[in-house]
Design a protein around this motif. Structure first.
Motif, short mmCIF file in Angstrom:
data_model
loop_
_atom_site.label_atom_id
_atom_site.label_comp_id
_atom_site.label_asym_id
_atom_site.label_seq_id
_atom_site.Cartn_x
_atom_site.Cartn_y
_atom_site.Cartn_z
N PRO A 66 6.21 -74.63 -63.85
CA PRO A 66 6.07 -73.20 -64.12
C PRO A 66 5.11 -72.94 -65.29
O PRO A 66 5.13 -73.66 -66.30
N HIS A 67 4.27 -71.93 -65.13
CA HIS A 67 3.36 -71.48 -66.18
C HIS A 67 3.06 -70.01 -65.94
O HIS A 67 2.94 -69.57 -64.80
N THR A 68 2.93 -69.27 -67.02
CA THR A 68 2.77 -67.81 -66.89
C THR A 68 1.44 -67.37 -66.29
O THR A 68 1.41 -66.41 -65.54
N ALA A 69 0.34 -68.05 -66.61
CA ALA A 69 -0.96 -67.54 -66.17
C ALA A 69 -1.79 -68.53 -65.36
O ALA A 69 -2.57 -68.13 -64.52
N ASP A 70 -1.63 -69.81 -65.62
CA ASP A 70 -2.47 -70.81 -64.98
C ASP A 70 -1.61 -71.74 -64.12
O ASP A 70 -0.44 -71.48 -63.91
N GLU B 151 -16.19 -82.38 -63.37
CA GLU B 151 -17.25 -82.85 -62.47
C GLU B 151 -16.79 -82.80 -61.02
O GLU B 151 -17.56 -82.42 -60.12
N VAL B 152 -15.54 -83.17 -60.75
CA VAL B 152 -14.99 -83.06 -59.39
C VAL B 152 -15.03 -81.61 -58.93
O VAL B 152 -15.46 -81.31 -57.81
N LEU B 153 -14.63 -80.69 -59.80
CA LEU B 153 -14.66 -79.26 -59.49
C LEU B 153 -16.08 -78.81 -59.18
O LEU B 153 -16.33 -78.12 -58.19
N TYR B 154 -17.03 -79.22 -60.01
CA TYR B 154 -18.43 -78.85 -59.82
C TYR B 154 -18.98 -79.39 -58.49
O TYR B 154 -19.57 -78.65 -57.70
N LEU C 211 -5.69 -81.47 -58.20
CA LEU C 211 -6.71 -80.41 -58.28
C LEU C 211 -7.11 -79.94 -56.89
O LEU C 211 -7.16 -78.74 -56.61
N MET C 212 -7.37 -80.87 -55.99
CA MET C 212 -7.76 -80.51 -54.63
C MET C 212 -6.62 -79.81 -53.89
O MET C 212 -6.86 -78.87 -53.11
N GLN C 213 -5.39 -80.24 -54.12
CA GLN C 213 -4.23 -79.59 -53.49
C GLN C 213 -4.14 -78.14 -53.94
O GLN C 213 -3.92 -77.24 -53.13
N VAL C 214 -4.29 -77.90 -55.24
CA VAL C 214 -4.23 -76.54 -55.77
C VAL C 214 -5.35 -75.69 -55.16
O VAL C 214 -5.14 -74.55 -54.77
N MET C 215 -6.55 -76.25 -55.07
CA MET C 215 -7.70 -75.49 -54.60
C MET C 215 -7.73 -75.26 -53.09
O MET C 215 -8.17 -74.20 -52.64
N GLU D 6 -8.30 -70.46 -56.34
CA GLU D 6 -9.55 -70.78 -57.01
C GLU D 6 -9.26 -71.30 -58.41
O GLU D 6 -8.52 -70.68 -59.18
N VAL D 7 -9.83 -72.43 -58.75
CA VAL D 7 -9.72 -73.00 -60.10
C VAL D 7 -11.06 -72.77 -60.78
O VAL D 7 -12.10 -73.18 -60.29
N LYS D 8 -11.01 -72.11 -61.95
CA LYS D 8 -12.23 -71.80 -62.70
C LYS D 8 -12.63 -72.93 -63.64
O LYS D 8 -13.80 -73.08 -63.97
N GLY D 9 -11.63 -73.68 -64.10
CA GLY D 9 -11.95 -74.74 -65.05
C GLY D 9 -10.73 -75.57 -65.38
O GLY D 9 -9.61 -75.27 -64.99
N ILE D 10 -10.98 -76.63 -66.15
CA ILE D 10 -9.93 -77.55 -66.60
C ILE D 10 -9.71 -77.27 -68.08
O ILE D 10 -10.66 -77.23 -68.86
N SER D 11 -8.46 -77.10 -68.47
CA SER D 11 -8.14 -76.70 -69.85
C SER D 11 -7.69 -77.90 -70.70
O SER D 11 -6.94 -78.76 -70.23
#
Length: 135
Positions: free
Chosen positions: A7-11, A66-69, A32-36, A109-114
């Motif tokens: 659980p997370h409020t925003a991300d 880099e994977v996201l890109y 990451l790929m599962q989420v996207m 959609e994932v905008k970035g890695i935090s």
């Protein structure tokens, strides 16, 4: 090897576990790929990633960024990553397929890695990772 969404409020917060650090980085990529894109992913198309960084956390963030890109720019959806770490260097071979809007539309959609809340821990069972994907 496994990962779960916490659980997370925003991300999207992911916890991944694996017996080795190499496998942990691979699990983070799969998460990451599962989420996207959801779970319907196959292979046949490969890409390589080679990076270095000053510490494990930076290396993981750089790798996932880099994977996201590559996923977005090349229109590829990866099912797995064969990761080999050597100190603070990573060599990964990603296996996936071209994006299919019908099959790969079940994600977020994932905008970035935090870096926020990022932690890599080792215990007797292996490694555990908590990471946030900025959505």
């Amino acid at each position: 090897m496994s990962y779960e969404e916490l659980p997370h409020t925003a991300d999207v917060k992911i916890r991944a576990c694996a017996p080795t650090l190499d496998a942990l980085f691979g699990e983070a990529c799969r998460a990451l790929m599962q989420v996207m894109y959801g779970g319907d992913r196959s292979g046949g198309t490969t890409r390589s990633i080679d990076l270095d960084a000053p510490d494990q956390e930076s290396l993981l963030c750089d790798f996932l960024s880099e994977v996201l890109y590559v996923s977005e720019v090349d229109g590829l959806v990866f099912r797995q990553a064969d990761v080999r770490l050597d100190g603070m260097q990573i060599h990964a071979v990603l296996d996936g397929e071209p994006f299919d809007p019908v099959r790969h539309n079940k994600g977020t959609e994932v905008k970035g890695i935090s870096y926020s809340g990022l932690s890599i821990q080792e215990d007797a069972k292996g490694y555990m990772l908590d990471i946030l994907f900025d959505v």
